[in-house]
Design an enzyme around this catalytic site. Structure first.
Site, PDB file in Angstrom:
ATOM      1  N   GLY A 241     -82.688 -37.168  46.578  1.00 20.71           N
ATOM      2  CA  GLY A 241     -81.382 -37.026  46.963  1.00 20.71           C
ATOM      3  C   GLY A 241     -80.399 -36.576  45.942  1.00 20.71           C
ATOM      4  N   ASP A 242     -79.074 -36.850  46.101  1.00 18.40           N
ATOM      5  CA  ASP A 242     -78.194 -36.317  44.997  1.00 18.40           C
ATOM      6  C   ASP A 242     -78.499 -36.405  43.558  1.00 18.40           C
ATOM      7  OD1 ASP A 242     -75.576 -35.048  45.076  1.00 18.40           O
ATOM      8  OD2 ASP A 242     -74.647 -36.944  44.280  1.00 18.40           O
TER       9      ASP A 242
ATOM     10  N   THR B  73     -83.046 -38.033  51.644  1.00 18.53           N
ATOM     11  CA  THR B  73     -82.376 -39.246  51.585  1.00 18.53           C
ATOM     12  C   THR B  73     -82.063 -39.936  53.045  1.00 18.53           C
ATOM     13  OG1 THR B  73     -80.266 -40.334  51.245  1.00 18.53           O
ATOM     14  CG2 THR B  73     -80.093 -38.089  51.124  1.00 18.53           C
TER      15      THR B  73
ATOM     16  N   ASP C 229     -79.696 -41.381  53.758  1.00 15.65           N
ATOM     17  CA  ASP C 229     -78.304 -41.496  54.118  1.00 15.65           C
ATOM     18  C   ASP C 229     -77.658 -40.268  55.053  1.00 15.65           C
ATOM     19  OD1 ASP C 229     -78.323 -43.881  53.014  1.00 15.65           O
ATOM     20  OD2 ASP C 229     -77.163 -43.603  51.289  1.00 15.65           O
TER      21      ASP C 229
ATOM     22  N   MET D 266     -78.180 -49.251  56.334  1.00 17.90           N
ATOM     23  CA  MET D 266     -77.761 -48.779  54.995  1.00 17.90           C
ATOM     24  C   MET D 266     -76.942 -47.381  55.015  1.00 17.90           C
ATOM     25  SD  MET D 266     -81.495 -48.611  52.929  1.00 17.90           S
ATOM     26  CE  MET D 266     -81.864 -50.058  51.939  1.00 17.90           C
ATOM     27  N   GLY D 267     -76.885 -47.034  54.083  1.00 19.57           N
ATOM     28  CA  GLY D 267     -75.447 -45.756  54.002  1.00 19.57           C
ATOM     29  C   GLY D 267     -74.643 -46.112  53.171  1.00 19.57           C
TER      30      GLY D 267
ATOM     31  N   GLU E  16     -73.580 -50.308  55.142  1.00 17.04           N
ATOM     32  CA  GLU E  16     -73.431 -51.291  53.992  1.00 17.04           C
ATOM     33  C   GLU E  16     -72.609 -51.019  52.886  1.00 17.04           C
ATOM     34  OE1 GLU E  16     -77.213 -50.999  51.822  1.00 17.04           O
ATOM     35  OE2 GLU E  16     -76.856 -48.828  51.345  1.00 17.04           O
TER      36      GLU E  16
ATOM     37  N   ARG F  90     -74.138 -64.065  64.742  1.00 14.86           N
ATOM     38  CA  ARG F  90     -75.621 -63.988  64.057  1.00 14.86           C
ATOM     39  C   ARG F  90     -75.677 -62.666  63.156  1.00 14.86           C
ATOM     40  NH1 ARG F  90     -75.330 -68.439  65.127  1.00 14.86           N
ATOM     41  NH2 ARG F  90     -76.996 -69.955  66.004  1.00 14.86           N
TER      42      ARG F  90
HETATM   43  O1  F6P Z   1     -79.497 -43.647  49.023  1.00 11.72           O
HETATM   44  C1  F6P Z   1     -80.348 -44.086  49.822  1.00 11.72           C
HETATM   45  C2  F6P Z   1     -80.573 -45.742  49.760  1.00 11.72           C
HETATM   46  O2  F6P Z   1     -81.504 -46.185  50.965  1.00 11.72           O
HETATM   47  C3  F6P Z   1     -79.054 -46.262  50.361  1.00 11.72           C
HETATM   48  O3  F6P Z   1     -78.968 -46.220  51.709  1.00 11.72           O
HETATM   49  C4  F6P Z   1     -79.304 -47.795  49.742  1.00 11.72           C
HETATM   50  O4  F6P Z   1     -77.932 -48.219  49.601  1.00 11.72           O
HETATM   51  C5  F6P Z   1     -80.220 -47.494  48.566  1.00 11.72           C
HETATM   52  O5  F6P Z   1     -80.893 -46.208  48.802  1.00 11.72           O
HETATM   53  C6  F6P Z   1     -81.116 -48.414  48.129  1.00 11.72           C
HETATM   54  O6  F6P Z   1     -81.526 -48.183  46.879  1.00 11.72           O
HETATM   55  P1  F6P Z   1     -82.634 -49.159  46.202  1.00 11.72           P
HETATM   56  O7  F6P Z   1     -83.861 -49.009  47.054  1.00 11.72           O
HETATM   57  O8  F6P Z   1     -82.663 -48.797  44.977  1.00 11.72           O
HETATM   58  O9  F6P Z   1     -81.980 -50.836  46.519  1.00 11.72           O
END
Ligand code: F6P
Length: 343
Positions: free
Chosen positions: A100-101, A123, A125, A167-168, A220, A259
């Site tokens: 990713g980036d 990624t 994301d 995630m994101g 998130e 919940r």
């Molecule tokens: O950047 C991709 C990602 O999956 C994000 O969505 C998430 O916040 C992060 O990586 C989680 O990273 P790690 O596996 O280091 O907790």
């Protein structure tokens, strides 16, 4: 990632007669290359449907600023010249970097130092501007949508508010797409500021219309409003915690049973979707073709359904966030989804 590795190894061997070595654990494997292994068509058999990477990875190994501990204190070391030396010693002519980036930024730094590097965007994301889609996103979307479908049943039967955190980190693509696909009532993304009151109004409006449950999908990376519904400040949010904070605030304000489910790394595991396997394969093949054409310092990308390439510099320059006026958001609003804002 395994689908990319497989495509690279097969294309290199079948089309160009080149040999491939696998660098283990990301850039750490260039600093400490002991585990480097030759990858052949034979020894990588069976990896296509496997998630993750057979090479291992790390997101804590920036060779330009490697942080370790000495006498209880953090020490930062620049290992970049060691990496270049090691790759020369191993006879590496060119390198395919998948990531990713952050990873592609490091790849770009190596490209500037003269290494022959090509990038492949990965990624879940989906937040790289240079490509329409990154592989991993589709698989995560399937997992998130399936989870929303499953939580829908409980929510509906028990008349509950179900809050689902996906995630994101900085971008709301997974929340937006899975929320649309799963029929969410509320979608909260980092790109659209929201208030707890507006979410609660939407829940109460549904209640009045005879719908006693509600599905709230939260990215998130959302920025929590300064105060909760009772006027108390929210603590600084962390991934895995925002949905709980929002769920608690909804419970306080509406008195409804709430919940919370945090999907977390479930979204990043398991067997990749057919779309991701195919995209990763096309990316891998085209990465090798870039090397064959000596088009280094570039990243493969998807544009208009075709595989193209951009410079690594362009690729790392900008992230892709959800434009609040895009047609996905418009479609979501049109079918009655609220983003917790006042639109
Ligand atoms: O950047 C991709 C990602 O999956 C994000 O969505 C998430 O916040 C992060 O990586 C989680 O990273 P790690 O596996 O280091 O907790």
């Amino acid at each position: 990632m395994n689908a990319v590795i497989r495509a690279v190894v097969r294309t290199a061997a079948n089309d160009y007669g080149w040999s491939v070595v696998g660098i283990c654990n990301g850039f750490n494997g260039l600093i400490w290359p002991e585990q480097t292994q030759e990858l052949t068509v034979e020894n990588i058999r069976g990896i296509l449907p496997r998630g993750g990477t057979i090479l291992g990875t790390t997101n804590r190994g920036n060779p330009f600023a490697y942080v370790s501990e000495e006498n209880g204190k953090p020490v930062t070391t620049d290992y970049s010249s060691q990496c270049i030396e090691n790759s020369k010693r191993m006879g590496v002519d060119a390198m395919v970097v998948i990531g990713g980036d952050g990873t592609l930024h490091i790849a770009n730094q190596f490209a500037k130092l003269g290494m022959n590097v090509v990038g492949v965007p990965k990624t879940i994301d989906n937040d790289l501007l240079a490509t329409e889609v990154t592989f991993g996103f589709d698989t995560a979307l399937h997992v998130a949508t399936d989870a929303i479908d499953r939580l829908h049943t409980t929510g509906e039967s028990h008349h509950r508010v179900m809050v689902i955190e996906v995630m994101g980190r900085d971008a709301g693509w997974i929340a937006l797409h899975s929320g649309l696909a799963g029929g969410a009532d509320v979608i909260l993304i980092p790109e659209i500021p929201f208030t707890i009151e507006t979410i609660c109004e939407a829940i109460q409006k549904r209640e009045k219309a005879g719908r006693s449950f509600c599905l709230v999908v939260v990215a998130e990376g959302v920025k929590l409003p300064e105060k909760d519904a009772m006027g108390k400040p929210f603590p600084p949010p962390q991934p895995g915690q925002v949905a709980n904070a929002i769920g608690y605030a909804i419970r306080e304000k509406t008195g409804k049973e709430v919940r919370v489910t945090v999907l977390g790394h479930v979204q990043r595991g398991g067997s990749p979707s057919p779309f991701d396997r195919i995209l990763a394969t096309r990316f891998g093949v085209n990465a090798v073709d870039l090397i064959a054409r000596k088009e280094y310092g570039r990243m493969v990308c998807l544009r208009g359904g075709k595989i193209e390439s951009v410079t690594l510099q362009e690729a790392v320059g900008a992230t892709k966030n959800v434009d609040p006026s895009n047609d996905y958001v418009r479609a979501a609003r049109a079918v009655g989804i609220t983003f917790g804002d006042h639109a």
